[in-house]
Design a protein around this motif. Structure first.
Motif, mmCIF file in Angstrom:
data_model
loop_
_atom_site.group_PDB
_atom_site.id
_atom_site.type_symbol
_atom_site.label_atom_id
_atom_site.label_comp_id
_atom_site.label_asym_id
_atom_site.label_seq_id
_atom_site.Cartn_x
_atom_site.Cartn_y
_atom_site.Cartn_z
ATOM 1 N N GLY A 94 22.399 37.298 41.502
ATOM 2 C CA GLY A 94 22.799 35.905 41.704
ATOM 3 C C GLY A 94 22.934 35.114 40.420
ATOM 4 N N MET A 95 22.863 35.790 39.272
ATOM 5 C CA MET A 95 22.940 35.115 37.975
ATOM 6 C C MET A 95 24.202 35.488 37.195
ATOM 7 S SD MET A 95 19.074 35.493 36.601
ATOM 8 C CE MET A 95 17.668 34.928 37.541
ATOM 9 N N GLY A 96 25.131 36.181 37.827
ATOM 10 C CA GLY A 96 26.367 36.562 37.143
ATOM 11 C C GLY A 96 26.321 37.898 36.442
ATOM 12 N N VAL A 97 25.218 38.625 36.566
ATOM 13 C CA VAL A 97 25.102 39.919 35.883
ATOM 14 C C VAL A 97 26.051 40.937 36.505
ATOM 15 C CG1 VAL A 97 23.535 41.793 35.234
ATOM 16 C CG2 VAL A 97 22.726 39.418 35.221
ATOM 17 N N GLY A 98 26.106 40.989 37.831
ATOM 18 C CA GLY A 98 27.028 41.903 38.507
ATOM 19 C C GLY A 98 28.469 41.626 38.127
ATOM 20 N N ARG A 99 28.824 40.344 38.048
ATOM 21 C CA ARG A 99 30.181 39.957 37.642
ATOM 22 C C ARG A 99 30.463 40.441 36.208
ATOM 23 N NH1 ARG A 99 33.890 36.774 39.388
ATOM 24 N NH2 ARG A 99 32.559 35.944 41.028
ATOM 25 N N ALA A 100 29.497 40.288 35.314
ATOM 26 C CA ALA A 100 29.686 40.719 33.922
ATOM 27 C C ALA A 100 29.870 42.230 33.832
ATOM 28 C CB ALA A 100 28.509 40.258 33.062
ATOM 29 N N VAL A 101 29.074 42.977 34.584
ATOM 30 C CA VAL A 101 29.197 44.442 34.578
ATOM 31 C C VAL A 101 30.545 44.850 35.170
ATOM 32 C CG1 VAL A 101 28.267 46.596 35.538
ATOM 33 C CG2 VAL A 101 26.712 44.874 34.587
ATOM 34 N N MET A 102 30.907 44.257 36.307
ATOM 35 C CA MET A 102 32.196 44.584 36.929
ATOM 36 C C MET A 102 33.361 44.222 36.011
ATOM 37 S SD MET A 102 32.040 46.151 39.844
ATOM 38 C CE MET A 102 33.688 45.829 40.454
ATOM 39 N N SER A 103 33.286 43.090 35.341
ATOM 40 C CA SER A 103 34.355 42.681 34.426
ATOM 41 C C SER A 103 34.505 43.688 33.287
ATOM 42 C CB SER A 103 34.087 41.281 33.884
ATOM 43 O OG SER A 103 34.140 40.336 34.944
ATOM 44 N N LEU A 105 33.735 46.878 33.479
ATOM 45 C CA LEU A 105 34.314 48.093 34.068
ATOM 46 C C LEU A 105 35.812 47.943 34.296
ATOM 47 C CD1 LEU A 105 31.531 49.019 36.649
ATOM 48 C CD2 LEU A 105 32.074 50.209 34.507
ATOM 49 N N ILE A 106 36.227 46.779 34.756
ATOM 50 C CA ILE A 106 37.653 46.525 34.976
ATOM 51 C C ILE A 106 38.401 46.572 33.642
ATOM 52 C CG2 ILE A 106 39.336 44.771 35.676
ATOM 53 C CD1 ILE A 106 37.160 43.898 37.815
ATOM 54 N N ALA A 107 37.855 45.936 32.617
ATOM 55 C CA ALA A 107 38.497 45.947 31.295
ATOM 56 C C ALA A 107 38.601 47.368 30.746
ATOM 57 C CB ALA A 107 37.722 45.054 30.327
ATOM 58 N N ALA A 108 37.550 48.161 30.916
ATOM 59 C CA ALA A 108 37.576 49.552 30.445
ATOM 60 C C ALA A 108 38.626 50.354 31.215
ATOM 61 C CB ALA A 108 36.196 50.192 30.596
ATOM 62 N N ALA A 109 38.765 50.079 32.505
ATOM 63 C CA ALA A 109 39.769 50.779 33.314
ATOM 64 C C ALA A 109 41.181 50.409 32.858
ATOM 65 C CB ALA A 109 39.575 50.454 34.788
ATOM 66 N N GLU A 110 41.404 49.137 32.583
ATOM 67 C CA GLU A 110 42.715 48.704 32.093
ATOM 68 C C GLU A 110 43.028 49.389 30.771
ATOM 69 O OE1 GLU A 110 43.117 44.275 34.067
ATOM 70 O OE2 GLU A 110 41.987 44.467 32.202
ATOM 71 N N GLU A 111 42.048 49.430 29.892
ATOM 72 C CA GLU A 111 42.244 50.065 28.580
ATOM 73 C C GLU A 111 42.525 51.558 28.719
ATOM 74 O OE1 GLU A 111 39.499 50.839 24.716
ATOM 75 O OE2 GLU A 111 39.658 48.751 25.376
ATOM 76 N N ALA A 112 41.929 52.199 29.727
ATOM 77 C CA ALA A 112 42.112 53.633 29.954
ATOM 78 C C ALA A 112 43.403 53.947 30.710
ATOM 79 C CB ALA A 112 40.917 54.193 30.718
ATOM 80 N N GLY A 113 44.147 52.911 31.088
ATOM 81 C CA GLY A 113 45.398 53.137 31.794
ATOM 82 C C GLY A 113 45.234 53.425 33.283
ATOM 83 N N ILE A 114 44.089 53.068 33.830
ATOM 84 C CA ILE A 114 43.861 53.256 35.267
ATOM 85 C C ILE A 114 44.813 52.324 36.024
ATOM 86 C CG2 ILE A 114 42.184 52.936 37.143
ATOM 87 C CD1 ILE A 114 41.602 55.369 35.322
ATOM 88 N N LEU A 135 36.983 39.044 42.229
ATOM 89 C CA LEU A 135 37.482 39.768 41.058
ATOM 90 C C LEU A 135 38.830 40.442 41.324
ATOM 91 C CD1 LEU A 135 34.108 41.295 39.832
ATOM 92 C CD2 LEU A 135 35.502 39.603 38.619
ATOM 93 N N GLY A 136 39.427 40.139 42.469
ATOM 94 C CA GLY A 136 40.765 40.651 42.753
ATOM 95 C C GLY A 136 40.825 41.894 43.603
ATOM 96 N N PHE A 137 39.705 42.391 44.078
ATOM 97 C CA PHE A 137 39.713 43.546 44.976
ATOM 98 C C PHE A 137 40.097 43.074 46.376
ATOM 99 C CE2 PHE A 137 37.203 45.103 41.522
ATOM 100 C CZ PHE A 137 37.450 46.468 41.480
ATOM 101 N N ARG A 138 40.866 43.907 47.078
ATOM 102 C CA ARG A 138 41.291 43.579 48.437
ATOM 103 C C ARG A 138 40.849 44.689 49.381
ATOM 104 N NH1 ARG A 138 40.928 39.418 46.784
ATOM 105 N NH2 ARG A 138 42.534 38.214 45.771
ATOM 106 N N LYS A 139 40.349 44.274 50.538
ATOM 107 C CA LYS A 139 39.917 45.258 51.540
ATOM 108 C C LYS A 139 41.145 45.926 52.139
ATOM 109 C CE LYS A 139 37.858 43.747 55.239
ATOM 110 N NZ LYS A 139 36.895 43.307 56.255
#
Length: 164
Positions: A94-103, A105-114, A135-139
């Motif tokens: 609830g302090m934004g840590v999950g958002r920071a970790v996910m962000s 991971l998303i940046a690393a995926a973009e850099e890796a061409g995922i 964060l832009g994920f859709r079910k």
């Protein structure tokens, strides 16, 4: 947000043991991380050692959470990856840590061409679903009563985010 630093890459044995403690605490509290009972510390340490893209959150030099993704192994799916775990210490939720970790991971995926990142979660985890959606994920699907936890059954929610 808590004073947190997120780092990508392998972790030390000490940090891996600390993260195993986070996993054990979460699972003991009923978190849906793939275990019914808290896993042995060596099992979590081994799991983290085998992850290619790992993001670890630190506060005051202490490892307090992590997330990771893996590319799909099939040649026809290798342009995509799955976020397999996100685990944040209950003291830091609830302090934004999950958002920071996910962000991270998303940046690393973009850099890796995922092209597409996928993930799944237990249907009762409304906080995580809200985070992923923000964060832009859709079910894209639901497997009804797919997850077993004791006598209880939960839906498995399937999410994806297109990065291309």
């Amino acid at each position: 947000m808590a004073d947190v630093e997120v780092r990508l890459g392998a972790v030390s044995e000490r940090d891996a043991v600390a993260l195993a403690g986070v996993v054990r605490e979460l699972v003991a509290g009923g978190a849906a991380l793939g275990w019914v009972e808290p896993p042995p510390v060596p099992e979590v340490v081994e799991l983290l050692a085998g992850v290619t893209v790992l993001a670890v959150a630190f506060s005051g030099g202490e490892a307090i959470g992590f997330g990771y993704w893996r590319r799909y192994e099939r040649p026809t799916h290798r342009m995509n990856a799955d976020i397999e775990k996100l685990a944040i210490s209950p003291k830091f939720q609830g302090m934004g840590v999950g958002r920071a970790v996910m962000s991270a991971l998303i940046a690393a995926a973009e850099e890796a061409g995922i092209e597409v990142l996928t993930l799944d979660l237990r249907g009762d985890n409304v906080g995580a679903a809200a985070l992923y959606e923000s964060l832009g994920f859709r079910k894209y699907g639901v497997l009804e009563r797919f997850v077993t936890f004791g006598a209880r059954r939960y839906d498995k929610l399937l999410y994806a985010r297109h990065l291309d």
